[in-house]
Design an enzyme around this catalytic site. Structure first.
Site, mmCIF file in Angstrom:
data_model
loop_
_atom_site.group_PDB
_atom_site.id
_atom_site.type_symbol
_atom_site.label_atom_id
_atom_site.label_comp_id
_atom_site.label_asym_id
_atom_site.label_seq_id
_atom_site.Cartn_x
_atom_site.Cartn_y
_atom_site.Cartn_z
ATOM 1 N N ARG A 15 3.342 4.208 3.068
ATOM 2 C CA ARG A 15 2.752 3.450 3.077
ATOM 3 C C ARG A 15 5.064 2.340 2.516
ATOM 4 O O ARG A 15 4.951 3.311 1.830
ATOM 5 C CB ARG A 15 2.034 2.203 2.018
ATOM 6 C CG ARG A 15 0.494 2.146 3.049
ATOM 7 C CD ARG A 15 -0.353 1.302 1.490
ATOM 8 N NE ARG A 15 -0.718 2.559 0.750
ATOM 9 C CZ ARG A 15 -1.384 2.380 -0.171
ATOM 10 N NH1 ARG A 15 -1.893 1.310 -0.840
ATOM 11 N NH2 ARG A 15 -1.862 3.266 -1.331
ATOM 12 N N LYS A 75 2.642 1.632 -4.454
ATOM 13 C CA LYS A 75 2.571 2.291 -5.740
ATOM 14 C C LYS A 75 3.056 2.430 -7.019
ATOM 15 O O LYS A 75 4.299 2.538 -7.268
ATOM 16 C CB LYS A 75 1.739 3.374 -5.603
ATOM 17 C CG LYS A 75 0.934 4.087 -4.054
ATOM 18 C CD LYS A 75 -0.295 3.409 -4.559
ATOM 19 C CE LYS A 75 -1.086 3.999 -5.484
ATOM 20 N NZ LYS A 75 -1.940 3.447 -6.586
ATOM 21 N N TYR A 94 1.845 -1.805 -7.621
ATOM 22 C CA TYR A 94 0.439 -2.096 -7.817
ATOM 23 C C TYR A 94 1.389 -0.741 -9.695
ATOM 24 O O TYR A 94 2.055 -0.394 -8.925
ATOM 25 C CB TYR A 94 0.171 -1.298 -7.128
ATOM 26 C CG TYR A 94 -0.990 -1.951 -6.077
ATOM 27 C CD1 TYR A 94 -1.997 -3.225 -6.526
ATOM 28 C CD2 TYR A 94 -0.620 -1.236 -4.622
ATOM 29 C CE1 TYR A 94 -2.355 -3.243 -4.927
ATOM 30 C CE2 TYR A 94 -1.414 -2.214 -3.702
ATOM 31 C CZ TYR A 94 -2.219 -2.830 -4.320
ATOM 32 O OH TYR A 94 -3.224 -3.438 -3.287
ATOM 33 N N HIS A 96 -1.359 -0.470 -12.143
ATOM 34 C CA HIS A 96 -2.987 0.716 -12.572
ATOM 35 C C HIS A 96 -2.292 1.181 -14.371
ATOM 36 O O HIS A 96 -2.655 1.861 -13.865
ATOM 37 C CB HIS A 96 -2.902 1.579 -11.654
ATOM 38 C CG HIS A 96 -3.434 0.683 -10.764
ATOM 39 N ND1 HIS A 96 -4.766 -0.387 -10.298
ATOM 40 C CD2 HIS A 96 -3.184 1.230 -9.382
ATOM 41 C CE1 HIS A 96 -5.001 -0.537 -8.936
ATOM 42 N NE2 HIS A 96 -4.056 -0.365 -8.221
ATOM 43 N N GLU A 118 -1.968 -6.026 -8.427
ATOM 44 C CA GLU A 118 -3.432 -6.283 -8.962
ATOM 45 C C GLU A 118 -4.203 -6.439 -10.007
ATOM 46 O O GLU A 118 -5.208 -6.886 -10.298
ATOM 47 C CB GLU A 118 -3.975 -4.688 -9.307
ATOM 48 C CG GLU A 118 -4.301 -4.249 -10.311
ATOM 49 C CD GLU A 118 -2.472 -3.699 -10.621
ATOM 50 O OE1 GLU A 118 -2.386 -2.858 -11.738
ATOM 51 O OE2 GLU A 118 -1.356 -3.399 -9.705
ATOM 52 N N ASP A 198 -25.314 -4.526 -8.745
ATOM 53 C CA ASP A 198 -24.821 -5.070 -9.458
ATOM 54 C C ASP A 198 -25.265 -5.600 -10.388
ATOM 55 O O ASP A 198 -26.651 -5.775 -10.393
ATOM 56 C CB ASP A 198 -23.958 -5.781 -8.360
ATOM 57 C CG ASP A 198 -22.723 -6.552 -8.859
ATOM 58 O OD1 ASP A 198 -21.604 -5.554 -7.840
ATOM 59 O OD2 ASP A 198 -22.386 -6.890 -9.869
ATOM 60 N N SER A 220 -28.076 -3.578 -11.809
ATOM 61 C CA SER A 220 -27.221 -3.081 -12.749
ATOM 62 C C SER A 220 -27.483 -2.439 -14.192
ATOM 63 O O SER A 220 -27.309 -2.202 -14.299
ATOM 64 C CB SER A 220 -26.482 -1.904 -12.235
ATOM 65 O OG SER A 220 -25.411 -0.338 -12.135
ATOM 66 N N LEU A 240 -15.048 -2.802 -10.761
ATOM 67 C CA LEU A 240 -13.672 -2.912 -11.109
ATOM 68 C C LEU A 240 -13.908 -3.746 -12.101
ATOM 69 O O LEU A 240 -14.500 -5.286 -12.277
ATOM 70 C CB LEU A 240 -12.767 -3.793 -10.393
ATOM 71 C CG LEU A 240 -11.021 -4.607 -9.923
ATOM 72 C CD1 LEU A 240 -10.306 -3.978 -10.188
ATOM 73 C CD2 LEU A 240 -11.505 -5.120 -9.132
ATOM 74 N N VAL A 267 -13.884 5.258 -6.079
ATOM 75 C CA VAL A 267 -12.871 4.016 -5.027
ATOM 76 C C VAL A 267 -12.278 3.823 -6.531
ATOM 77 O O VAL A 267 -10.881 4.034 -6.827
ATOM 78 C CB VAL A 267 -13.584 3.102 -4.413
ATOM 79 C CG1 VAL A 267 -11.837 2.061 -3.651
ATOM 80 C CG2 VAL A 267 -13.836 3.784 -3.784
ATOM 81 N N ALA A 268 -13.066 3.133 -7.776
ATOM 82 C CA ALA A 268 -12.009 2.984 -8.907
ATOM 83 C C ALA A 268 -11.307 3.572 -9.612
ATOM 84 O O ALA A 268 -10.820 3.315 -10.827
ATOM 85 C CB ALA A 268 -13.454 2.948 -9.911
ATOM 86 N N ASP A 270 -8.436 4.555 -9.580
ATOM 87 C CA ASP A 270 -6.842 4.302 -10.228
ATOM 88 C C ASP A 270 -6.821 3.718 -11.587
ATOM 89 O O ASP A 270 -6.503 3.775 -11.781
ATOM 90 C CB ASP A 270 -6.534 3.232 -8.549
ATOM 91 C CG ASP A 270 -5.697 3.256 -7.549
ATOM 92 O OD1 ASP A 270 -5.289 4.326 -7.921
ATOM 93 O OD2 ASP A 270 -5.564 2.630 -6.799
ATOM 94 N N VAL A 298 -9.129 10.398 -5.304
ATOM 95 C CA VAL A 298 -8.035 10.050 -4.703
ATOM 96 C C VAL A 298 -7.371 9.108 -4.647
ATOM 97 O O VAL A 298 -8.187 7.980 -4.376
ATOM 98 C CB VAL A 298 -7.787 10.474 -3.073
ATOM 99 C CG1 VAL A 298 -6.650 10.355 -2.424
ATOM 100 C CG2 VAL A 298 -7.816 11.650 -2.616
ATOM 101 N N ASN A 300 -4.535 6.942 -4.174
ATOM 102 C CA ASN A 300 -4.249 6.375 -3.059
ATOM 103 C C ASN A 300 -4.544 6.323 -1.785
ATOM 104 O O ASN A 300 -4.108 6.665 -0.852
ATOM 105 C CB ASN A 300 -2.992 6.640 -2.994
ATOM 106 C CG ASN A 300 -2.573 7.750 -2.916
ATOM 107 O OD1 ASN A 300 -3.012 8.637 -2.714
ATOM 108 N ND2 ASN A 300 -1.342 8.207 -1.967
ATOM 109 N N MET A 301 -6.454 6.448 -1.570
ATOM 110 C CA MET A 301 -7.146 5.862 -0.546
ATOM 111 C C MET A 301 -6.121 5.370 0.637
ATOM 112 O O MET A 301 -5.810 5.960 1.470
ATOM 113 C CB MET A 301 -8.332 5.707 -0.717
ATOM 114 C CG MET A 301 -9.404 6.539 -1.640
ATOM 115 S SD MET A 301 -10.500 5.838 -1.680
ATOM 116 C CE MET A 301 -11.661 6.134 0.068
#
Length: 371
Positions: A15, A75, A94, A96, A118, A198, A220, A240, A267-268, A270, A298, A300-301
């Site tokens: 990117r 990133k 970003y 993080h 973020e 959730d 959840s 998140l 996905v979390a 990061d 990963v 940086n999906m």
């Protein structure tokens, strides 16, 4: 303002902070833009395309960082980039920081003004600069999860949507926010048996209204989470807490109890990941196995689909880039409390409460910091 766009250096990150169309907008506002050579090659943007609209191509990152008043990236800066930052320079990207003490310390030491995509907020309470990449990552999570489920890739050899006469895979989505909604959209489209967990009843209601009986929504609780994770063929972690490290909701014991060949896509990651067994991976080596469970983590999906991701991100960041450039960062942050929420580090002080709490820093009120 002189704005610098360096080439991303994170593993398999293609990117770019500003696409040519957005550079054109910035230049039309009277600013100068310098772009590192080949920074846009991953999205098909040549150096000549940038030069044609008035940007200047610079060969090295050292010169970009030396000249620019504001650095616009995608990133978080790696160690070599952090060493190039200087006092008072604005970094907009970003970050993080909560799970990354080394980066936080070096950004504090740099004296730079670090604004994180973020944690920028919206009037409705959303995260407008995180949302575009969360949408991409949520959709990708199902794609890569289905790939990992194939036997040659370590999975249990199961087709996500099944076929007539054969059950589909059970997909458990932890967290029904932006990531979870978009993961559900793709999983439902592929014919999976989708379960969304959730703790926010409004989120569960929203999923029911959007997807109806094509999904199953579950509050959840600890027992519900354990039951559905253990039964799952594919688990997607999309929880998140803005600015903070992700909670470790899935324990090592739950992973151990999962069926051999099942898959988790965190996905979390990061923000540190929501599984105790999660650790960061790259597009070059995306998976590893713990107790016969394939892990895809990963960091940086969305970098795997740089064209889609860059344009989606640029659409969201451009108004804020223009505001910072037009007004200067102090006035821009003072006038816009939602942009101010993105300020994580200011000239040697941490200004984001969640980062400060996670890493043991004293937190300076951001308004006091900029004044």
């Amino acid at each position: 303002m002189l704005i610098g766009v360096p080439k991303e250096v994170k593993n398999n990150e293609f990117r770019v902070g500003l696409a040519p169309a957005n550079v054109q907008e910035v230049i039309d506002h009277g600013h100068q833009v310098i772009v590192q050579a080949n920074a846009g090659v991953g999205i098909g943007a040549t150096d000549s395309a940038y030069e044609a609209i008035g940007a200047t191509i610079i060969d090295t990152p050292e010169e970009i960082f030396e000249k620019a008043e504001m650095i616009v990236k995608v990133k978080e800066p790696l160690t070599a980039e952090r060493a190039l930052l200087r006092e008072g320079q604005v970094l907009f990207t970003y970050l993080h920081l909560a799970p990354d003490p080394d980066q936080t310390r070096e950004l504090v030491d740099s004296g730079a003004v670090c604004i994180a995509y973020e944690t920028v907020t919206s009037p409705s309470g959303g995260l407008p600069l995180l949302a575009p990449m969360s949408k991409v990552a949520g959709r990708m999570a199902v794609q890569v999860g289905a790939w990992c489920m194939e036997e040659p890739h370590g999975g249990l050899g199961m087709l996500l949507g099944g076929v007539p006469g054969v059950d589909p895979a059970k997909v458990v989505v932890i967290g029904g926010g932006v990531v979870g909604t978009h993961a559900t959209h793709i999983a439902v489209g592929m014919g999976a048996d989708v379960w969304v967990l959730d703790r926010d009843n409004k989120v569960l209601d929203s999923h029911w209204q959007q997807f109806g009986r094509s999904t199953n929504t579950v509050f959840s609780s600890r027992s519900a989470l354990e039951k559905h994770v253990i039964e799952a063929d594919l688990v997607i972690g999309g929880v998140l807490i803005p600015g903070a490290a992700a909670p470790k909701l899935v324990t090592r014991e739950m992973v151990t109890a999962m069926k051999p060949g099942s898959v988790v896509v965190d996905v979390a990651i990061d923000q540190g990941g929501c599984l105790e067994t999660s650790k960061p991976t790259t597009h070059a080596e995306p998976t590893y196995v713990v107790d016969d469970v394939v892990h895809y983590c990963v960091t940086n999906m969305p970098g795997g689909v740089p064209r889609t991701s860059t344009f989606a991100l640029n659409n969201a960041t451009l108004p804020f880039v223009l505001k910072l450039a037009d007004l200067g960062y102090r006035q821009a942050l003072t006038e816009d409390p939602h942009l101010l929420a993105g300020l994580n580090v200011h000239t040697g002080r941490v200004t984001c409460p969640e980062v400060a709490e996670a890493l043991g820093y004293d937190c300076l009120d951001p308004i006091k910091a900029i004044n």
